[in-house]
Design a protein around this motif. Sequence first.
Motif, PDB file in Angstrom:
ATOM      1  N   LEU A  62       0.826  -1.210   0.000  1.00  0.00           N
ATOM      2  CA  LEU A  62       0.000   0.000   0.000  1.00  0.00           C
ATOM      3  C   LEU A  62       0.861   1.262   0.000  1.00  0.00           C
ATOM      4  O   LEU A  62       0.574   2.229  -0.715  1.00  0.00           O
ATOM      5  CB  LEU A  62      -0.928  -0.013   1.212  1.00  0.00           C
ATOM      6  N   LEU A  63       1.939   1.251   0.783  1.00  0.00           N
ATOM      7  CA  LEU A  63       2.836   2.414   0.824  1.00  0.00           C
ATOM      8  C   LEU A  63       3.492   2.637  -0.537  1.00  0.00           C
ATOM      9  O   LEU A  63       3.650   3.785  -0.979  1.00  0.00           O
ATOM     10  CB  LEU A  63       3.906   2.207   1.899  1.00  0.00           C
ATOM     11  N   TYR A  64       3.866   1.552  -1.203  1.00  0.00           N
ATOM     12  CA  TYR A  64       4.473   1.675  -2.529  1.00  0.00           C
ATOM     13  C   TYR A  64       3.467   2.218  -3.542  1.00  0.00           C
ATOM     14  O   TYR A  64       3.777   3.127  -4.325  1.00  0.00           O
ATOM     15  CB  TYR A  64       5.008   0.313  -2.978  1.00  0.00           C
ATOM     16  N   VAL A  65       2.250   1.671  -3.529  1.00  0.00           N
ATOM     17  CA  VAL A  65       1.220   2.124  -4.467  1.00  0.00           C
ATOM     18  C   VAL A  65       0.839   3.570  -4.186  1.00  0.00           C
ATOM     19  O   VAL A  65       0.575   4.346  -5.106  1.00  0.00           O
ATOM     20  CB  VAL A  65      -0.022   1.204  -4.384  1.00  0.00           C
ATOM     21  N   ARG A  66       0.843   3.941  -2.913  1.00  0.00           N
ATOM     22  CA  ARG A  66       0.564   5.335  -2.557  1.00  0.00           C
ATOM     23  C   ARG A  66       1.584   6.273  -3.188  1.00  0.00           C
ATOM     24  O   ARG A  66       1.243   7.345  -3.707  1.00  0.00           O
ATOM     25  CB  ARG A  66       0.585   5.486  -1.034  1.00  0.00           C
ATOM     26  N   HIS A  67       2.867   5.865  -3.157  1.00  0.00           N
ATOM     27  CA  HIS A  67       3.924   6.671  -3.772  1.00  0.00           C
ATOM     28  C   HIS A  67       3.684   6.821  -5.270  1.00  0.00           C
ATOM     29  O   HIS A  67       3.788   7.925  -5.828  1.00  0.00           O
ATOM     30  CB  HIS A  67       5.272   6.006  -3.493  1.00  0.00           C
TER      31      HIS A  67
END
Length: 493
Positions: free
Chosen positions: A470-475
């Motif tokens: 999720l953190l990667y996709v948020r970026h």
Amino acid sequence: MKLLDERICSLFKRHWQQTLTYWSVFFSFGLCIAFLGPTILDLRCQTQSTLQQITWVFFSQQFALLVGSSLGGLFKKTLLLSLSTLFSSTLIISLVFAIIPTCHHVALLSVAMAIAGLAMGVIDTIANLQLVKLYQKDSAVFLQALHFFIGLGALVSPLVADPFLAEDSCVLGANCTANSSSSSDLNHLRSSLAGHGARVNNISQYPLHTEGVVITRVSYAFWIMALINLPVPAAVLTLMYHERLLPCSSTSPPLLNRESVSSVSSAGDSGQGHGSLFHCCNLAKLRGRPATFFILHALGGAILFITDGIIGSYAGFVYTYAVSPPLLMGHKTAGCLDSIFWASITVGRLAFIYLSYRYTSPRLLTISLVGVILVQCLLLIFYSSCVFLFIGTCVLGLFISSVFPSMLAFTEDILDYKGCATTVLVTSASTGEMVLQLLVGSVMHSQGSYSFLLCCTIASFIGFCLFLLLLYVRHRHTHSCTDMKERPQTGGS
């Protein structure tokens, strides 16, 4: 150092009546969700049904809650509709409490609990939606407090019911003196059935009469809870009067200042997708969205599916695990574990009200999910220690308590309060609590009690991996949104 800065305090002062009303509504939610487990045997006596029959009441409540969560967003189109729905739902909960003592057949009781479940699901979605809409980027603190009130209601409900629960068999058959279940047997059955009616086959050896004279005082508990809940719909009605939404109050517009009006209107314009789960699938509103927009919804929902599933599974089966080999804990001692777990969740949410002001949602989520994994691993290592089971239960409740409100605030913030994040997340959490609990119960039944801890630990690792994704996709989503905003300017120059 001040606990909260002046900006947060001024926001609360400006919206204190709305905020307190939504908090009280969630107290009503918690009051309703926790009473069924302790009172289920007395309700079995009242309906003169078997254990297998009475456990369908759990399913009817959980399934209706899931449906209510999915459809709850339909009622957020206007403030009048939202508050009217909250008033109706909280009043329905009081009415259900009042009529449960008159349900002398298990089918009628299942219908009553399904109606209550629908009201609970609608409350869950609308209260979260309205609070997010009200505070937007500052909603994390207030969402933590909102979910604290679920725990508070869940603590009050069993305390009210306990003095009125039968200590011996509440259906006296013809040979009652020979076959009546003892007080310890009934306590064991109550704790076993607290997990939404699972493991019925393992406890069916206890003699429970279905025909005979019914002796139970549990009706008083439901009437008391109905009275305790009555101030909640009254508070919603008072808020409607304050906002000038009632015919008797005034024809002038609601008492909202300019900042609130602009905030609500912008949220209303951008949040048209915040309807029901089915409205979220409107292709016309989804056209042109980047792929990361959909992935964020899916990941946020999947994380809450797992974490709320862990909460439901742990609360439902920790007693069964404790009284099984190798622990073989006493029934009365093991019965405290569920109460300790919910108490620690309530205390954790109270503590995270302040922590969510001091730290960002991603940091709190990282700490919480890593903490859950560590506690689960330690529980696996010290699986034969009764003392550590109590310690681990308490610490697990503290860590997992803030995941839902933090994830809701974080996901809505990523998506800039557009789309269907709240409805998707609330529905996913309700689904996870029901499905994962059934899955863990089935695995425990076939593989033994140790698989309970193993299932929860594996689920914790999956949840943390999904959070990292999720953190990667948020970026990626942030970059894609920035590029889309810059394109018209680049083309114009």
